[in-house]
Structure formats: structure tokens, C-alpha cells
Write an enzyme that holds these catalytic residues in place. Structure first.
Site, PDB file in Angstrom:
ATOM      1  N   ARG A 189      11.543  -1.807  10.744  1.00 51.97           N
ATOM      2  CA  ARG A 189      10.374  -1.406  11.777  1.00 51.97           C
ATOM      3  C   ARG A 189      10.370  -2.596  12.867  1.00 51.97           C
ATOM      4  O   ARG A 189      10.341  -3.717  12.309  1.00 51.97           O
ATOM      5  CB  ARG A 189       9.088  -1.189  10.944  1.00 51.97           C
ATOM      6  CG  ARG A 189       8.882   0.032  10.244  1.00 51.97           C
ATOM      7  CD  ARG A 189       7.730  -0.038   9.452  1.00 51.97           C
ATOM      8  NE  ARG A 189       6.591  -0.580  10.051  1.00 51.97           N
ATOM      9  CZ  ARG A 189       5.219  -0.423   9.402  1.00 51.97           C
ATOM     10  NH1 ARG A 189       5.059   0.106   8.256  1.00 51.97           N
ATOM     11  NH2 ARG A 189       4.170  -0.914  10.097  1.00 51.97           N
TER      12      ARG A 189
ATOM     13  N   ARG B  97      -9.327   0.405   8.734  1.00 51.89           N
ATOM     14  CA  ARG B  97      -9.090  -1.155   9.176  1.00 51.89           C
ATOM     15  C   ARG B  97     -10.054  -1.858   9.836  1.00 51.89           C
ATOM     16  O   ARG B  97      -9.926  -3.136  10.142  1.00 51.89           O
ATOM     17  CB  ARG B  97      -7.885  -1.188  10.079  1.00 51.89           C
ATOM     18  CG  ARG B  97      -6.532  -1.215   9.325  1.00 51.89           C
ATOM     19  CD  ARG B  97      -5.302  -1.057  10.389  1.00 51.89           C
ATOM     20  NE  ARG B  97      -4.120  -1.881  10.224  1.00 51.89           N
ATOM     21  CZ  ARG B  97      -3.122  -1.159   9.741  1.00 51.89           C
ATOM     22  NH1 ARG B  97      -3.026   0.192   8.942  1.00 51.89           N
ATOM     23  NH2 ARG B  97      -2.004  -1.732   9.286  1.00 51.89           N
TER      24      ARG B  97
ATOM     25  N   ARG C 158      11.731  -6.137   4.653  1.00 51.88           N
ATOM     26  CA  ARG C 158      11.454  -4.760   4.308  1.00 51.88           C
ATOM     27  C   ARG C 158      12.431  -3.700   5.153  1.00 51.88           C
ATOM     28  O   ARG C 158      12.487  -4.060   6.324  1.00 51.88           O
ATOM     29  CB  ARG C 158       9.778  -4.343   4.602  1.00 51.88           C
ATOM     30  CG  ARG C 158       9.500  -3.000   4.583  1.00 51.88           C
ATOM     31  CD  ARG C 158       8.161  -2.613   4.565  1.00 51.88           C
ATOM     32  NE  ARG C 158       7.553  -2.771   5.810  1.00 51.88           N
ATOM     33  CZ  ARG C 158       6.035  -2.508   5.981  1.00 51.88           C
ATOM     34  NH1 ARG C 158       5.401  -2.399   4.900  1.00 51.88           N
ATOM     35  NH2 ARG C 158       5.656  -2.547   7.104  1.00 51.88           N
TER      36      ARG C 158
ATOM     37  N   ARG D 166      -0.147  -9.417  13.012  1.00 58.23           N
ATOM     38  CA  ARG D 166      -0.746  -8.446  12.253  1.00 58.23           C
ATOM     39  C   ARG D 166      -1.664  -9.063  11.150  1.00 58.23           C
ATOM     40  O   ARG D 166      -2.892  -8.702  10.804  1.00 58.23           O
ATOM     41  CB  ARG D 166       0.279  -7.503  11.482  1.00 58.23           C
ATOM     42  CG  ARG D 166       0.930  -6.522  12.749  1.00 58.23           C
ATOM     43  CD  ARG D 166       2.385  -5.893  12.230  1.00 58.23           C
ATOM     44  NE  ARG D 166       2.140  -4.885  11.035  1.00 58.23           N
ATOM     45  CZ  ARG D 166       3.123  -4.913  10.209  1.00 58.23           C
ATOM     46  NH1 ARG D 166       4.209  -5.604  10.359  1.00 58.23           N
ATOM     47  NH2 ARG D 166       3.039  -4.056   9.493  1.00 58.23           N
TER      48      ARG D 166
ATOM     49  N   LYS E 168       0.909  -1.382   0.079  1.00 63.69           N
ATOM     50  CA  LYS E 168       0.050   0.078   0.039  1.00 63.69           C
ATOM     51  C   LYS E 168       0.906   1.242  -0.055  1.00 63.69           C
ATOM     52  O   LYS E 168       0.533   2.128  -0.907  1.00 63.69           O
ATOM     53  CB  LYS E 168      -0.954   0.034   1.197  1.00 63.69           C
ATOM     54  CG  LYS E 168      -1.896  -1.045   1.097  1.00 63.69           C
ATOM     55  CD  LYS E 168      -2.933  -1.006   2.292  1.00 63.69           C
ATOM     56  CE  LYS E 168      -2.478  -1.099   3.957  1.00 63.69           C
ATOM     57  NZ  LYS E 168      -1.864  -2.368   4.257  1.00 63.69           N
TER      58      LYS E 168
HETATM   59  P1  AMP Z   1       0.800   0.226   9.066  1.00 61.47           P
HETATM   60  O1  AMP Z   1       1.910   1.322   8.823  1.00 61.47           O
HETATM   61  O2  AMP Z   1      -0.216   0.537   8.388  1.00 61.47           O
HETATM   62  O3  AMP Z   1       1.034  -1.145   8.997  1.00 61.47           O
HETATM   63  O4  AMP Z   1       0.293   0.489  10.845  1.00 61.47           O
HETATM   64  C1  AMP Z   1       1.126   0.108  11.677  1.00 61.47           C
HETATM   65  C2  AMP Z   1       0.530  -0.286  12.925  1.00 61.47           C
HETATM   66  O5  AMP Z   1      -0.074   1.040  13.459  1.00 61.47           O
HETATM   67  C3  AMP Z   1      -0.536  -1.028  12.969  1.00 61.47           C
HETATM   68  O6  AMP Z   1      -0.259  -2.389  13.221  1.00 61.47           O
HETATM   69  C4  AMP Z   1      -1.546  -0.595  14.034  1.00 61.47           C
HETATM   70  O7  AMP Z   1      -0.897  -0.788  15.307  1.00 61.47           O
HETATM   71  C5  AMP Z   1      -1.437   0.840  13.938  1.00 61.47           C
HETATM   72  N1  AMP Z   1      -2.575   1.444  12.933  1.00 61.47           N
HETATM   73  C6  AMP Z   1      -2.124   1.835  11.648  1.00 61.47           C
HETATM   74  N2  AMP Z   1      -3.312   2.261  11.212  1.00 61.47           N
HETATM   75  C7  AMP Z   1      -4.334   1.872  11.949  1.00 61.47           C
HETATM   76  C8  AMP Z   1      -5.631   1.929  11.809  1.00 61.47           C
HETATM   77  N3  AMP Z   1      -6.256   2.391  10.937  1.00 61.47           N
HETATM   78  N4  AMP Z   1      -6.459   1.507  12.955  1.00 61.47           N
HETATM   79  C9  AMP Z   1      -5.797   0.997  14.051  1.00 61.47           C
HETATM   80  N5  AMP Z   1      -4.580   0.932  14.176  1.00 61.47           N
HETATM   81  C10 AMP Z   1      -3.781   1.376  13.031  1.00 61.47           C
END
Ligand code: AMP
Length: 209
Positions: free
Chosen positions: A155, A85, A124, A166, A13
């Protein structure tokens, strides 16, 4: 263009958002990036989010929806990456966009097999200086950022045990959004396999661009 990018963690994404932003010039709103920035800055929001993020769990809906609402007041065109999400987040987004009279053009679903995702995410790396995302499998060993020479880091939530969690969170809480958006006639799906450029070409075709 007003677009939601949907897909499991590691489906690409963030990478596709960069391509789409370069082509269409809309804002890239990544809730994960906003949360990581808050963590880094030590804000209250960051402190609230940290325990959830470390475990690969979702930050509570109320926290994330408030954050997105505030950001959407400043944008007319956007690519939403990592939000919504959950179903309550999708419902909240629908309401906010109705209030602002900013209808979504489409929801782009990036489909990828889970084992490929685990391979992608464990390899990554992100550049500390420019924030670009890279994959070690496509680079020489010990390389720095090919774009700016910055240091690459992994990360914390890209450790394999956290990735598995996740993915199960995605299956349980986020995957139902596919049907939700399909019913609303918004869903455009692509097989997100191949080089980032190849996937971008498929995405543009699916979006009718
Ligand atoms: P990402 O970078 O999108 O993979 O997000 C990393 C982490 O941030 C996720 O594993 C969640 O803990 C938190 N996070 C990001 N976006 C959301 C969302 N829309 N709702 C809840 N938690 C989020």
C-alpha cells in the site's frame, strides 16, 4: 455480533476481522477498504479522500460518518475496522446505533508496541487478486499470494515516513477512544503479539466466545 476493532495501524485489525468474520459470519466494514475502493473507481468521495490518505492524515469526519451510516442501514451484525478514529466519529456512531437499535457488544483493543508496528507495516503486502494480507517476514523472497497466486503489492501509505505520521495521528486522535469506551464498559483489550491464530484465540477469550 456487533464489534468495533480498535488499535493502531498495523495492529492486525484487518487480519483479525477476517478470522472473526469466518467464525461469526458478520459483515466486515473497513472504512480504509471502502475509501481505497472509491479511489480506485475514481468517485468524488475517492478524490476528496486521496490527499488525506496519501499523507497518512484522517479523512474529514463528515465524509467518513456519512459513508458508515449508509452501510449500517444494510447490516444487523458487523465488525467495524478502522472506524471510529476520532471522538466525534465515536459519538456519531453511538447515535446511529441508537437510532437503529443496534447496541455494540464490545470494542476489541489490539495492543502492540510501535516499533513492532513499523516492522510489520513496512513488510505488509496485499494480494491484488483476493485482497488477503500477508507479511514478507513470514514468506520466501519474491513470493506471490500463497492463497491464490495473485500479485502482492505494498500500500502507498505503508512507506515508513507515512507510517510514522499515521502512528502520531493514532496517538493524538484515536487513542483517546480507549478511555471513552472503557468508561462505557465496552472495552476488551488483548496483547496483539504472536501469530494471527494465537491473537485470534486471545481475542475470542477476551470476548467470552
Ligand atoms: P486503514 O486502511 O484503516 O489504515 O485506513 C487507511 C487510510 O484511510 C487512513 O490513513 C485514513 O487516511 C483513511 N481512513 C480510514 N478510516 C478512516 C476514518 N475512520 N476516519 C478518517 N480517515 C480514515
Amino acid at each position: 455480533m456487533r464489534l468495533v476493532l480498535l488499535g493502531a495501524p498495523g495492529s492486525g485489525k484487518g487480519t483479525q476481522a477476517e478470522f472473526l468474520k469466518a467464525r461469526h459470519g458478520c459483515a466486515h466494514i473497513s472504512t480504509g477498504d471502502i475509501l481505497r475502493q472509491n479511489l480506485k473507481d475514481g468517485t468524488d468521495l475517492g478524490l476528496k479522500a486521496k490527499a488525506f490518505m496519501d499523507k497518512g492524515e484522517l479523512v474529514p469526519d463528515g465524509v467518513v460518518v456519512g459513508m458508515v451510516r449508509e452501510r449500517l442501514l444494510r447490516e444487523r451484525e458487523f465488525l467495524m475496522d478502522g472506524f471510529p478514529r476520532t471522538l466525534p466519529q465515536a459519538e456519531a456512531l453511538e447515535k446511529i446505533l441508537e437510532e437503529l437499535t443496534l447496541p455494540l457488544d464490545a470494542v476489541l483493543l489490539l495492543r502492540v508496541d510501535e516499533e513492532l508496528i513499523v516492522r510489520r507495516l513496512t513488510n505488509r503486502r496485499t494480494c491484488r487478486a483476493c485482497g488477503k494480507i500477508w507479511n514478507l517476514l513470514a514468506m520466501p523472497p519474491n513470493a506471490d499470494c500463497p492463497e491464490c497466486g495473485g500479485e502482492l503489492y505494498r500500500r502507498d501509505d505503508d512507506a515508513e515516513s507515512v507510517i510514522r505520521n499515521r502512528l502520531s495521528v493514532y496517538r493524538e486522535q484515536t487513542a483517546p477512544l480507549v478511555e471513552w469506551y472503557e468508561k462505557r464498559g465496552k472495552l476488551r483489550a488483548v496483547d496483539a503479539v504472536g501469530s494471527p491464530e494465537e491473537i485470534f484465540a486471545k481475542a475470542e477469550a477476551a470476548l467470552g466466545q
